[in-house]
Design a protein around this motif. Structure first.
Motif, mmCIF file in Angstrom:
data_model
loop_
_atom_site.group_PDB
_atom_site.id
_atom_site.type_symbol
_atom_site.label_atom_id
_atom_site.label_comp_id
_atom_site.label_asym_id
_atom_site.label_seq_id
_atom_site.Cartn_x
_atom_site.Cartn_y
_atom_site.Cartn_z
ATOM 1 N N ILE A 26 0.847 -1.203 0.000
ATOM 2 C CA ILE A 26 0.000 0.000 0.000
ATOM 3 C C ILE A 26 0.876 1.244 0.000
ATOM 4 C CG2 ILE A 26 -1.609 1.355 1.409
ATOM 5 C CD1 ILE A 26 -2.897 -1.335 2.210
ATOM 6 N N ALA A 27 1.938 1.233 0.784
ATOM 7 C CA ALA A 27 2.856 2.376 0.808
ATOM 8 C C ALA A 27 3.537 2.560 -0.552
ATOM 9 C CB ALA A 27 3.898 2.180 1.902
ATOM 10 N N LEU A 28 3.917 1.457 -1.198
ATOM 11 C CA LEU A 28 4.539 1.566 -2.521
ATOM 12 C C LEU A 28 3.581 2.141 -3.555
ATOM 13 C CD1 LEU A 28 6.645 -1.703 -2.723
ATOM 14 C CD2 LEU A 28 7.483 0.641 -2.605
ATOM 15 N N VAL A 29 2.324 1.750 -3.495
ATOM 16 C CA VAL A 29 1.342 2.320 -4.420
ATOM 17 C C VAL A 29 1.214 3.821 -4.172
ATOM 18 C CG1 VAL A 29 -1.124 2.385 -4.994
ATOM 19 C CG2 VAL A 29 0.054 0.207 -4.830
ATOM 20 N N ALA A 30 1.244 4.222 -2.915
ATOM 21 C CA ALA A 30 1.120 5.642 -2.598
ATOM 22 C C ALA A 30 2.325 6.436 -3.103
ATOM 23 C CB ALA A 30 0.965 5.834 -1.092
ATOM 24 N N VAL A 31 3.494 5.841 -3.013
ATOM 25 C CA VAL A 31 4.706 6.558 -3.414
ATOM 26 C C VAL A 31 4.920 6.505 -4.922
ATOM 27 C CG1 VAL A 31 7.221 6.549 -3.205
ATOM 28 C CG2 VAL A 31 5.819 6.249 -1.188
ATOM 29 N N LEU A 32 4.705 5.342 -5.519
ATOM 30 C CA LEU A 32 5.030 5.149 -6.933
ATOM 31 C C LEU A 32 3.829 5.249 -7.868
ATOM 32 C CD1 LEU A 32 7.378 2.060 -6.511
ATOM 33 C CD2 LEU A 32 8.035 4.469 -6.718
ATOM 34 N N GLY A 33 2.646 5.377 -7.321
ATOM 35 C CA GLY A 33 1.438 5.280 -8.131
ATOM 36 C C GLY A 33 1.018 6.511 -8.880
ATOM 37 N N GLY A 34 1.696 7.601 -8.745
ATOM 38 C CA GLY A 34 1.258 8.804 -9.435
ATOM 39 C C GLY A 34 2.431 9.664 -9.847
ATOM 40 N N ALA A 35 2.104 10.796 -10.394
ATOM 41 C CA ALA A 35 3.127 11.721 -10.866
ATOM 42 C C ALA A 35 3.829 12.382 -9.682
ATOM 43 C CB ALA A 35 2.487 12.777 -11.757
ATOM 44 N N PHE A 36 5.088 12.694 -9.885
ATOM 45 C CA PHE A 36 5.867 13.365 -8.845
ATOM 46 C C PHE A 36 5.479 14.835 -8.781
ATOM 47 C CE2 PHE A 36 9.577 15.967 -7.794
ATOM 48 C CZ PHE A 36 9.781 15.538 -6.500
ATOM 49 N N ALA A 85 -3.011 6.362 1.906
ATOM 50 C CA ALA A 85 -2.333 5.126 2.313
ATOM 51 C C ALA A 85 -2.457 4.923 3.814
ATOM 52 C CB ALA A 85 -0.865 5.170 1.896
ATOM 53 N N ILE A 86 -2.301 5.992 4.570
ATOM 54 C CA ILE A 86 -2.453 5.905 6.028
ATOM 55 C C ILE A 86 -3.872 5.505 6.388
ATOM 56 C CG2 ILE A 86 -2.458 7.277 8.161
ATOM 57 C CD1 ILE A 86 -0.098 8.860 6.923
ATOM 58 N N VAL A 87 -4.850 6.094 5.723
ATOM 59 C CA VAL A 87 -6.253 5.753 5.977
ATOM 60 C C VAL A 87 -6.510 4.286 5.651
ATOM 61 C CG1 VAL A 87 -8.623 6.187 5.195
ATOM 62 C CG2 VAL A 87 -7.119 8.100 5.730
ATOM 63 N N CYS A 88 -5.938 3.796 4.554
ATOM 64 C CA CYS A 88 -6.121 2.380 4.182
ATOM 65 C C CYS A 88 -5.526 1.452 5.225
ATOM 66 C CB CYS A 88 -5.490 2.110 2.824
ATOM 67 S SG CYS A 88 -6.408 2.767 1.437
ATOM 68 N N VAL A 89 -4.322 1.752 5.688
ATOM 69 C CA VAL A 89 -3.666 0.888 6.670
ATOM 70 C C VAL A 89 -4.418 0.918 8.000
ATOM 71 C CG1 VAL A 89 -1.562 0.573 8.035
ATOM 72 C CG2 VAL A 89 -1.412 0.952 5.577
ATOM 73 N N VAL A 90 -4.825 2.088 8.441
ATOM 74 C CA VAL A 90 -5.600 2.176 9.690
ATOM 75 C C VAL A 90 -6.920 1.429 9.546
ATOM 76 C CG1 VAL A 90 -6.838 3.782 11.210
ATOM 77 C CG2 VAL A 90 -4.505 4.290 10.498
ATOM 78 N N GLY A 91 -7.561 1.545 8.387
ATOM 79 C CA GLY A 91 -8.795 0.798 8.143
ATOM 80 C C GLY A 91 -8.564 -0.708 8.164
ATOM 81 N N LEU A 92 -7.442 -1.165 7.605
ATOM 82 C CA LEU A 92 -7.141 -2.593 7.622
ATOM 83 C C LEU A 92 -6.842 -3.100 9.031
ATOM 84 C CD1 LEU A 92 -4.998 -2.980 4.401
ATOM 85 C CD2 LEU A 92 -7.229 -4.012 4.858
ATOM 86 N N VAL A 93 -6.180 -2.272 9.834
ATOM 87 C CA VAL A 93 -5.932 -2.662 11.229
ATOM 88 C C VAL A 93 -7.257 -2.781 11.981
ATOM 89 C CG1 VAL A 93 -4.914 -1.896 13.408
ATOM 90 C CG2 VAL A 93 -3.579 -1.774 11.312
ATOM 91 N N ALA A 94 -8.144 -1.809 11.798
ATOM 92 C CA ALA A 94 -9.454 -1.862 12.460
ATOM 93 C C ALA A 94 -10.262 -3.054 11.962
ATOM 94 C CB ALA A 94 -10.214 -0.562 12.209
ATOM 95 N N ARG A 120 6.671 18.327 -6.781
ATOM 96 C CA ARG A 120 7.713 18.887 -5.927
ATOM 97 C C ARG A 120 7.124 19.487 -4.652
ATOM 98 N NH1 ARG A 120 12.528 22.444 -8.227
ATOM 99 N NH2 ARG A 120 13.978 21.848 -6.596
ATOM 100 N N HIS A 121 6.045 20.186 -4.789
ATOM 101 C CA HIS A 121 5.383 20.810 -3.634
ATOM 102 C C HIS A 121 3.988 20.199 -3.510
ATOM 103 C CE1 HIS A 121 8.557 23.725 -3.545
ATOM 104 N NE2 HIS A 121 8.358 23.981 -4.837
ATOM 105 N N GLY A 122 3.746 19.573 -2.406
ATOM 106 C CA GLY A 122 2.422 19.007 -2.191
ATOM 107 C C GLY A 122 2.411 17.507 -2.386
ATOM 108 N N GLY A 123 1.318 17.020 -2.838
ATOM 109 C CA GLY A 123 1.166 15.595 -3.026
ATOM 110 C C GLY A 123 0.911 14.862 -1.719
ATOM 111 N N ILE A 124 0.187 15.461 -0.808
ATOM 112 C CA ILE A 124 -0.085 14.856 0.494
ATOM 113 C C ILE A 124 -1.260 13.895 0.436
ATOM 114 C CG2 ILE A 124 -1.637 16.671 1.317
ATOM 115 C CD1 ILE A 124 1.049 14.987 3.420
ATOM 116 N N LEU A 125 -2.061 13.978 -0.619
ATOM 117 C CA LEU A 125 -3.272 13.168 -0.692
ATOM 118 C C LEU A 125 -2.962 11.669 -0.759
ATOM 119 C CD1 LEU A 125 -6.332 13.085 -0.815
ATOM 120 C CD2 LEU A 125 -6.158 13.264 -3.293
ATOM 121 N N ARG A 126 -2.013 11.273 -1.599
ATOM 122 C CA ARG A 126 -1.700 9.842 -1.722
ATOM 123 C C ARG A 126 -1.150 9.253 -0.425
ATOM 124 N NH1 ARG A 126 1.131 10.589 -7.151
ATOM 125 N NH2 ARG A 126 2.773 10.791 -5.668
ATOM 126 N N PRO A 127 -0.176 9.886 0.238
ATOM 127 C CA PRO A 127 0.273 9.322 1.524
ATOM 128 C C PRO A 127 -0.831 9.301 2.580
ATOM 129 C CG PRO A 127 1.898 10.849 0.695
ATOM 130 C CD PRO A 127 0.706 10.961 -0.201
#
Length: 151
Positions: free
Chosen positions: A65-75, A87-96, A77-84
């Motif tokens: 999931i982390a790799l998809v968040a990092v490698l799954g879209g365009a780079f 990923a955090i929401v997905c992992v927390v959801g999977l833990v729950a 330079r400033h911003g891009g907080i949505l994908r990480p």
């Protein structure tokens, strides 16, 4: 002498105690020896064994999931907080979801395969997103095409 505590005498019985599931091997959890566990605790022990066996795959799923968040879209330079963040929401959801599945599987043993599904499915989906080119292109917004100068 009224405030003295005699440490030489045991305060509890020295008889055998029931072992905690955390102290047992996976083989003992799957097939508990007689007299070591109460019969009502056997489903809890089996769920614990499957959780232990599935935990490396759960970790792999979190990494994918982390790799998809990092490698799954365009780079960007400033911003891009949505994908990480997603990923955090997905992992927390999977833990729950894992906590809920574990609790339900103790009561209903037929739900134990859901422990494995939760461990393996996110890794498989993430691998499909990363390694299958064009599979999810329709889901991504398209870049605006430049206006044709000939028109």
């Amino acid at each position: 002498r009224e405030n003295w505590i005699d440490l030489a005498s045991p305060t509890r019985e020295t008889g055998a105690r029931l072992r905690d599931p955390g102290e047992m091997t996976v083989a003992e959890l799957l097939d508990p020896p007689e007299g070591v566990v109460n019969a009502r605790d056997i489903p809890k022990w089996r769920v614990e064994a499957h959780k232990r066996l599935a935990s490396p795959f759960t970790t792999l799923s979190f990494v994918m999931i982390a790799l998809v968040a990092v490698l799954g879209g365009a780079f960007r330079r400033h911003g891009g907080i949505l994908r990480p963040f997603m990923a955090i929401v997905c992992v927390v959801g999977l833990v729950a979801l894992g906590l809920a599945i574990d609790s339900l599987a103790v009561r209903m043993g037929e739900l134990i395969p859901l422990i494995w599904l939760r461990a393996l499915a996110p890794a498989a989906i993430s691998a499909a997103i990363l390694y299958t080119p064009g599979l999810f292109d329709g889901w991504r917004p398209r870049a605006a095409e430049p206006a044709n100068a000939a028109e």
